[in-house]
Design an enzyme around this catalytic site. Structure first.
Site, mmCIF file in Angstrom:
data_model
loop_
_atom_site.group_PDB
_atom_site.id
_atom_site.type_symbol
_atom_site.label_atom_id
_atom_site.label_comp_id
_atom_site.label_asym_id
_atom_site.label_seq_id
_atom_site.Cartn_x
_atom_site.Cartn_y
_atom_site.Cartn_z
ATOM 1 N N THR A 167 0.812 -1.268 -0.034
ATOM 2 C CA THR A 167 0.078 0.048 0.059
ATOM 3 C C THR A 167 0.929 1.146 -0.006
ATOM 4 O OG1 THR A 167 -1.607 -1.246 1.108
ATOM 5 C CG2 THR A 167 -1.698 1.033 1.648
ATOM 6 N N ARG A 195 -13.367 -8.315 -1.701
ATOM 7 C CA ARG A 195 -12.696 -7.960 -0.318
ATOM 8 C C ARG A 195 -12.414 -6.772 -0.175
ATOM 9 N NH1 ARG A 195 -7.231 -6.061 1.198
ATOM 10 N NH2 ARG A 195 -6.897 -7.144 3.213
ATOM 11 N N VAL A 196 -12.778 -6.297 0.909
ATOM 12 C CA VAL A 196 -12.421 -4.815 1.003
ATOM 13 C C VAL A 196 -11.307 -4.880 2.214
ATOM 14 C CG1 VAL A 196 -13.171 -2.503 1.888
ATOM 15 C CG2 VAL A 196 -14.521 -3.918 0.322
ATOM 16 N N GLY A 197 -10.303 -4.196 2.208
ATOM 17 C CA GLY A 197 -9.416 -4.405 3.429
ATOM 18 C C GLY A 197 -9.369 -3.120 4.295
ATOM 19 N N THR A 218 0.161 0.513 6.597
ATOM 20 C CA THR A 218 0.243 -0.326 5.530
ATOM 21 C C THR A 218 0.735 -1.518 6.179
ATOM 22 O OG1 THR A 218 1.754 -1.175 3.812
ATOM 23 C CG2 THR A 218 2.932 0.464 5.402
ATOM 24 N N GLY A 219 0.106 -2.804 5.376
ATOM 25 C CA GLY A 219 0.412 -4.061 6.048
ATOM 26 C C GLY A 219 -0.772 -4.799 5.796
ATOM 27 N N HIS A 220 -0.845 -5.895 6.631
ATOM 28 C CA HIS A 220 -1.851 -6.996 6.304
ATOM 29 C C HIS A 220 -3.479 -6.547 6.876
ATOM 30 C CE1 HIS A 220 -3.666 -11.174 7.348
ATOM 31 N NE2 HIS A 220 -4.151 -10.738 6.049
ATOM 32 N N GLY A 221 -4.498 -6.042 5.899
ATOM 33 C CA GLY A 221 -5.351 -5.451 6.193
ATOM 34 C C GLY A 221 -6.250 -6.150 7.301
HETATM 35 N N1 GLY Z 1 -3.206 -2.859 3.866
HETATM 36 C C1 GLY Z 1 -3.885 -3.169 2.534
HETATM 37 C C2 GLY Z 1 -4.877 -4.420 2.388
HETATM 38 O O1 GLY Z 1 -4.828 -5.140 3.373
HETATM 39 O O2 GLY Z 1 -5.689 -4.153 1.778
#
Ligand code: GLY
Length: 310
Positions: A167, A195-197, A218-221
């Site tokens: 991101t 999928r929405v993060g 930023t990272g794992h949504g």
């Molecule tokens: N941080 C971006 C996402 O997981 O969509």
């Protein structure tokens, strides 16, 4: 201390062959956003400009260069937030828009809503005269290669994503002390369609409040959403923590509580800033007092004059 602008180009581990392009990409974006601030422009204009530049740069997972969903298509999320009014705008799952961050800003400026999704966001874009582009024009060879690789039954797209790039986002404080944030993403590699993060979710993928500061993660949504990372960091700042300590506390909690890795850029209204991460790397750049700061690894910090030749 003012104005100041900080950008990130994603947390993870940037492949060696891409680190130069990613570093010069964040530096250019920081220069562009800072030029607006130096000319007396608002923090909102500055963060939207910086993020638009990174969306246009195929080195990043946003706009052109976005990762693909499981069907091999681009679906992007973006958010903006204005710390003076607490106004925010977001879009999710948009497919054929070059600069989702600009559409998110239009949602904030021209509607009474906070988020528009998918076809509804496209209808709004048409009504606003935002050009629609062929979705394939956002797909790079690199993103197609990674999509194919992660269709294999034994693939681990989350791990693969954290091992590559992410991101983009920006935070800024303008000369009047107004803070703003903007974040934009193609999301997670080989995600399910629809999928929405975190990026489209206020408090997770961004937050800005003149009383405290602004954050772009930023990272794992899915991990970021579980702990509402942006708002959690501002909570720590409200409790008296420094910008730096609040970022570390938020990231450490995400790691210990849900096993999530990531990074953030954060400012407070006085112009203190941080670019911290728990992933192996995060490409970042900051502009303040006509000096450009940038780095990629923990502890790495280069500086140069903002006006030096690029
Ligand atoms: N941080 C971006 C996402 O997981 O969509």
């Amino acid at each position: 201390m003012l104005p100041v602008l900080v950008v990130h180009g994603g947390a993870g581990q940037i492949p060696k062959e891409q680190s130069e392009a990613s570093t010069s990409g964040v530096c250019s974006a920081a220069r562009a956003g800072y030029a607006i601030l130096r000319g007396g422009g608002s923090s909102m204009d500055a963060v939207v400009e910086a993020v638009s530049q990174m969306e246009n740069n195929p080195s990043f997972n946003a706009g052109c260069g976005s990762v693909l969903n499981v069907k091999g298509e681009v679906e992007m999320d973006a958010i903006v937030m204005d710390g003076k009014t607490l106004g925010s705008g977001a879009v999710s799952a948009v497919r054929n828009i070059a600069n989702p961050v600009q559409l998110a800003r239009l949602v904030m400026d021209k509607t009474s809503h906070s988020c528009l999704t998918a076809e509804g966001a496209n209808q709004f874009a048409r009504a606003m005269g935002v050009p629609e582009i062929p979705p394939e024009s956002l797909i790079t060879e690199y993103s197609r290669m990674r999509w194919k690789k992660n269709l294999a039954p034994d693939a681990n797209p989350v791990e693969c994503q954290m091992g590559k790039m992410g991101t983009v986002g920006a935070v800024a404080v303008d000369s009047e002390g107004n803070v703003a944030c903007a974040t934009s993403t193609g999301g997670m590699l080989n995600k399910m369609e629809g999928r929405v993060g975190d990026t489209a979710c206020i408090g997770s993928g961004g937050y800005a409040d003149n009383q405290t500061g602004a954050v772009s993660p930023t990272g794992h949504g899915e991990a970021i959403m579980k702990i509402t990372l942006a708002r959690l960091i501002l909570f720590h700042m409200e409790q008296g923590q420094s910008v730096e300590a609040a970022c570390d506390l938020g990231l450490a909690y995400m790691k210990s509580r849900v096993g999530g890795l990531g990074g953030v850029v954060t400012v407070d209204p006085q112009g203190h800033w941080a670019a911290n991460f728990s992933s192996r790397q995060m490409v970042w750049a900051a502009a303040q007092k006509d000096t450009l700061h940038y780095g990629l690894y923990t502890g790495e910090h280069f500086t140069q004059s903002i006006d030096s030749p690029q």
